[in-house]
Scaffold this motif. Structure first.
Motif, PDB file in Angstrom:
ATOM      1  N   PHE A  85       0.839  -1.203   0.000  1.00  0.00           N
ATOM      2  CA  PHE A  85       0.000   0.000   0.000  1.00  0.00           C
ATOM      3  C   PHE A  85       0.867   1.242   0.000  1.00  0.00           C
ATOM      4  N   ALA A  86       1.808   1.323   0.931  1.00  0.00           N
ATOM      5  CA  ALA A  86       2.651   2.514   1.048  1.00  0.00           C
ATOM      6  C   ALA A  86       3.475   2.743  -0.206  1.00  0.00           C
ATOM      7  N   GLU A  87       3.931   1.667  -0.829  1.00  0.00           N
ATOM      8  CA  GLU A  87       4.803   1.803  -1.998  1.00  0.00           C
ATOM      9  C   GLU A  87       4.088   2.377  -3.210  1.00  0.00           C
ATOM     10  N   LYS A  88       2.764   2.389  -3.190  1.00  0.00           N
ATOM     11  CA  LYS A  88       2.024   3.018  -4.288  1.00  0.00           C
ATOM     12  C   LYS A  88       2.316   4.518  -4.363  1.00  0.00           C
ATOM     13  N   PHE A  89       2.733   5.101  -3.241  1.00  0.00           N
ATOM     14  CA  PHE A  89       2.946   6.550  -3.163  1.00  0.00           C
ATOM     15  C   PHE A  89       4.406   6.902  -2.910  1.00  0.00           C
ATOM     16  N   LEU A  90       5.232   5.884  -2.816  1.00  0.00           N
ATOM     17  CA  LEU A  90       6.638   6.058  -2.480  1.00  0.00           C
ATOM     18  C   LEU A  90       7.446   6.578  -3.668  1.00  0.00           C
ATOM     19  N   ILE A  91       8.326   7.538  -3.406  1.00  0.00           N
ATOM     20  CA  ILE A  91       9.310   7.961  -4.391  1.00  0.00           C
ATOM     21  C   ILE A  91      10.551   7.115  -4.150  1.00  0.00           C
ATOM     22  N   LYS A  92      10.779   6.165  -5.012  1.00  0.00           N
ATOM     23  CA  LYS A  92      11.853   5.209  -4.778  1.00  0.00           C
ATOM     24  C   LYS A  92      13.212   5.875  -4.953  1.00  0.00           C
ATOM     25  N   PRO A  93      14.045   5.779  -3.932  1.00  0.00           N
ATOM     26  CA  PRO A  93      15.375   6.402  -4.003  1.00  0.00           C
ATOM     27  C   PRO A  93      16.176   5.896  -5.203  1.00  0.00           C
ATOM     28  N   GLY A  94      16.827   6.833  -5.861  1.00  0.00           N
ATOM     29  CA  GLY A  94      17.686   6.465  -6.977  1.00  0.00           C
ATOM     30  C   GLY A  94      17.000   6.414  -8.324  1.00  0.00           C
ATOM     31  N   ARG A  95      15.674   6.554  -8.325  1.00  0.00           N
ATOM     32  CA  ARG A  95      14.927   6.528  -9.583  1.00  0.00           C
ATOM     33  C   ARG A  95      14.441   7.935  -9.916  1.00  0.00           C
ATOM     34  N   THR A  96      14.473   8.281 -11.183  1.00  0.00           N
ATOM     35  CA  THR A  96      14.014   9.607 -11.589  1.00  0.00           C
ATOM     36  C   THR A  96      12.497   9.675 -11.509  1.00  0.00           C
ATOM     37  N   PHE A  97      12.005  10.686 -10.829  1.00  0.00           N
ATOM     38  CA  PHE A  97      10.568  10.852 -10.612  1.00  0.00           C
ATOM     39  C   PHE A  97      10.083  12.135 -11.274  1.00  0.00           C
ATOM     40  N   ASP A 124       3.514  12.740 -13.290  1.00  0.00           N
ATOM     41  CA  ASP A 124       3.043  11.365 -13.399  1.00  0.00           C
ATOM     42  C   ASP A 124       2.048  10.995 -12.302  1.00  0.00           C
ATOM     43  N   VAL A 125       1.874  11.891 -11.321  1.00  0.00           N
ATOM     44  CA  VAL A 125       0.923  11.652 -10.230  1.00  0.00           C
ATOM     45  C   VAL A 125      -0.297  12.530 -10.443  1.00  0.00           C
ATOM     46  N   ASP A 126      -1.461  11.898 -10.551  1.00  0.00           N
ATOM     47  CA  ASP A 126      -2.712  12.630 -10.732  1.00  0.00           C
ATOM     48  C   ASP A 126      -3.214  13.123  -9.376  1.00  0.00           C
ATOM     49  N   PRO A 127      -3.288  14.437  -9.153  1.00  0.00           N
ATOM     50  CA  PRO A 127      -3.744  14.950  -7.849  1.00  0.00           C
ATOM     51  C   PRO A 127      -5.161  14.541  -7.491  1.00  0.00           C
ATOM     52  N   TYR A 165       6.772  10.399   0.246  1.00  0.00           N
ATOM     53  CA  TYR A 165       5.530   9.866  -0.312  1.00  0.00           C
ATOM     54  C   TYR A 165       4.777  11.033  -0.930  1.00  0.00           C
ATOM     55  N   VAL A 166       4.361  10.885  -2.183  1.00  0.00           N
ATOM     56  CA  VAL A 166       3.565  11.914  -2.847  1.00  0.00           C
ATOM     57  C   VAL A 166       2.101  11.487  -2.790  1.00  0.00           C
ATOM     58  N   ILE A 167       1.284  12.322  -2.154  1.00  0.00           N
ATOM     59  CA  ILE A 167      -0.107  11.971  -1.869  1.00  0.00           C
ATOM     60  C   ILE A 167      -1.053  12.807  -2.737  1.00  0.00           C
ATOM     61  N   PRO A 168      -1.919  12.166  -3.526  1.00  0.00           N
ATOM     62  CA  PRO A 168      -2.924  12.937  -4.283  1.00  0.00           C
ATOM     63  C   PRO A 168      -3.772  13.761  -3.321  1.00  0.00           C
ATOM     64  N   GLY A 169      -3.808  15.077  -3.528  1.00  0.00           N
ATOM     65  CA  GLY A 169      -4.393  15.940  -2.513  1.00  0.00           C
ATOM     66  C   GLY A 169      -5.635  16.715  -2.903  1.00  0.00           C
ATOM     67  N   ASP A 170      -6.107  16.576  -4.134  1.00  0.00           N
ATOM     68  CA  ASP A 170      -7.280  17.349  -4.527  1.00  0.00           C
ATOM     69  C   ASP A 170      -8.524  16.928  -3.760  1.00  0.00           C
ATOM     70  N   ARG A 171      -8.637  15.648  -3.459  1.00  0.00           N
ATOM     71  CA  ARG A 171      -9.755  15.154  -2.642  1.00  0.00           C
ATOM     72  C   ARG A 171      -9.249  14.985  -1.206  1.00  0.00           C
ATOM     73  N   LYS A 172      -9.765  15.796  -0.318  1.00  0.00           N
ATOM     74  CA  LYS A 172      -9.246  15.828   1.049  1.00  0.00           C
ATOM     75  C   LYS A 172      -9.434  14.487   1.754  1.00  0.00           C
ATOM     76  N   TRP A 173     -10.556  13.847   1.523  1.00  0.00           N
ATOM     77  CA  TRP A 173     -10.835  12.583   2.196  1.00  0.00           C
ATOM     78  C   TRP A 173      -9.912  11.462   1.697  1.00  0.00           C
ATOM     79  N   VAL A 174      -9.523  11.515   0.435  1.00  0.00           N
ATOM     80  CA  VAL A 174      -8.554  10.546  -0.084  1.00  0.00           C
ATOM     81  C   VAL A 174      -7.195  10.788   0.563  1.00  0.00           C
ATOM     82  N   ARG A 175      -6.782  12.047   0.584  1.00  0.00           N
ATOM     83  CA  ARG A 175      -5.507  12.430   1.207  1.00  0.00           C
ATOM     84  C   ARG A 175      -5.419  11.933   2.643  1.00  0.00           C
ATOM     85  N   ASN A 176      -6.449  12.221   3.426  1.00  0.00           N
ATOM     86  CA  ASN A 176      -6.428  11.836   4.835  1.00  0.00           C
ATOM     87  C   ASN A 176      -6.414  10.321   5.010  1.00  0.00           C
TER      88      ASN A 176
END
Length: 274
Positions: A8-20, A24-27, A232-243
């Motif tokens: 679950f956490a890795e869905k939002f993880l910025i993996k070290p060493g990889r170009t991000f 590519d993340v839809d808010p 971790y980059v968290i989609p933030g446009d929907r507050k309830w999703v973010r939380n």
């Protein structure tokens, strides 16, 4: 952390060493949580679970958790704190809002005030903005020489590694919102008298530099997502999703830490209370 929790956490993880790439993340992504009512109910339960785990962390008194919330103006840092940590007992939580540095803070190195605010053992510390302002705002507004800012990435990584090596787990969340969503939230601050206090005309100047800030965030994420303190980059446009996302990651991190109530150095059966 279980394999399920890690996945679950890795869905939002910025993996070290990889170009991000931030684009590519839809808010507005709500593929993880699709039902608003169910998600809010789950988040309330996660908040209670965090409170119970924090009680153990405080009693244990050996380690700390630092939660860093970073995002553009109106990204929802205050709302995240209310939504995720509102059920957590105030004894074991500290919140620090990083605003414009004071004269005293400017007289020290840029990491001084961050280190001063780090949670002591047994605590959850929350940074509302953080030392990353010194590679974001400072970079976009040219508040420091370019060379000085460039060397800060490595200095911040070393600072956070020192924290983790001394018992503080570091969780870093970038609250990612769209420019359209920011416009709506800024307009709401103008329209709602109860939110006038949150409006700062200077935010409009930063909004003109939206692309510059996005570039600065992208560089920060690539330079400072490390094995010991990943972003971790968290989609933030929907507050309830973010939380919902942040609450679950915080809970699962505390579960992985697995704090224990200390054993008393005496036998409770040896005492009688009249």
């Amino acid at each position: 952390m279980s394999d399920h929790a890690r996945a679950f956490a890795e869905k939002f993880l910025i993996k070290p060493g990889r170009t991000f790439k931030l684009k590519d993340v839809d808010p507005r992504d709500n593929s993880i949580f699709q039902n608003e009512g169910a998600t809010k109910a789950e988040t309330e339960q996660l908040a209670r679970d965090i409170d119970a785990l924090q009680d153990r962390l405080y009693a244990e008194g050996q380690r700390a958790l630092l939660v860093i919330l970073q995002g553009t103006d109106t990204a929802g840092k205050d709302g995240t704190i209310r939504g995720v940590f509102n059920s957590t007992g105030p004894i074991g939580v500290s919140v620090t809002a990083f605003r414009r540095p004071s004269e005293n803070e400017l007289a020290h190195d840029y990491l001084w005030r961050a280190h001063l605010a780090c949670p002591k053992r047994g605590m959850i510390g929350i940074f509302n903005r953080s030392h990353y302002e010194d590679v974001l705002v400072a970079k976009v507004r040219a508040l420091a020489p370019k060379k000085a800012i460039e060397q800060r990435y490595a200095e911040i990584n070393a600072f956070e590694k020192m924290l983790t090596e001394n018992g503080t787990v570091v969780l870093k969340f970038m609250l990612h919102i769209s420019k359209d969503e920011q416009k709506e939230r800024l307009q709401e601050r103008l329209d709602n008298p109860k939110k006038h206090w949150k409006f700062n005309p200077a935010d409009l100047e930063d909004r003109k530099k939206w692309d510059d800030f996005q570039d600065a965030y992208e560089t920060m994420l690539n330079e400072c997502s490390t094995d010991w303190a990943p972003w971790y980059v968290i989609p933030g446009d929907r507050k309830w999703v973010r939380n919902g996302i942040i609450a679950r990651i915080v809970k699962e991190t505390l579960e992985e830490m697995d704090p224990k109530y200390p054993k008393a150095p005496w036998n409770p059966k040896d005492f009688v209370i009249d």
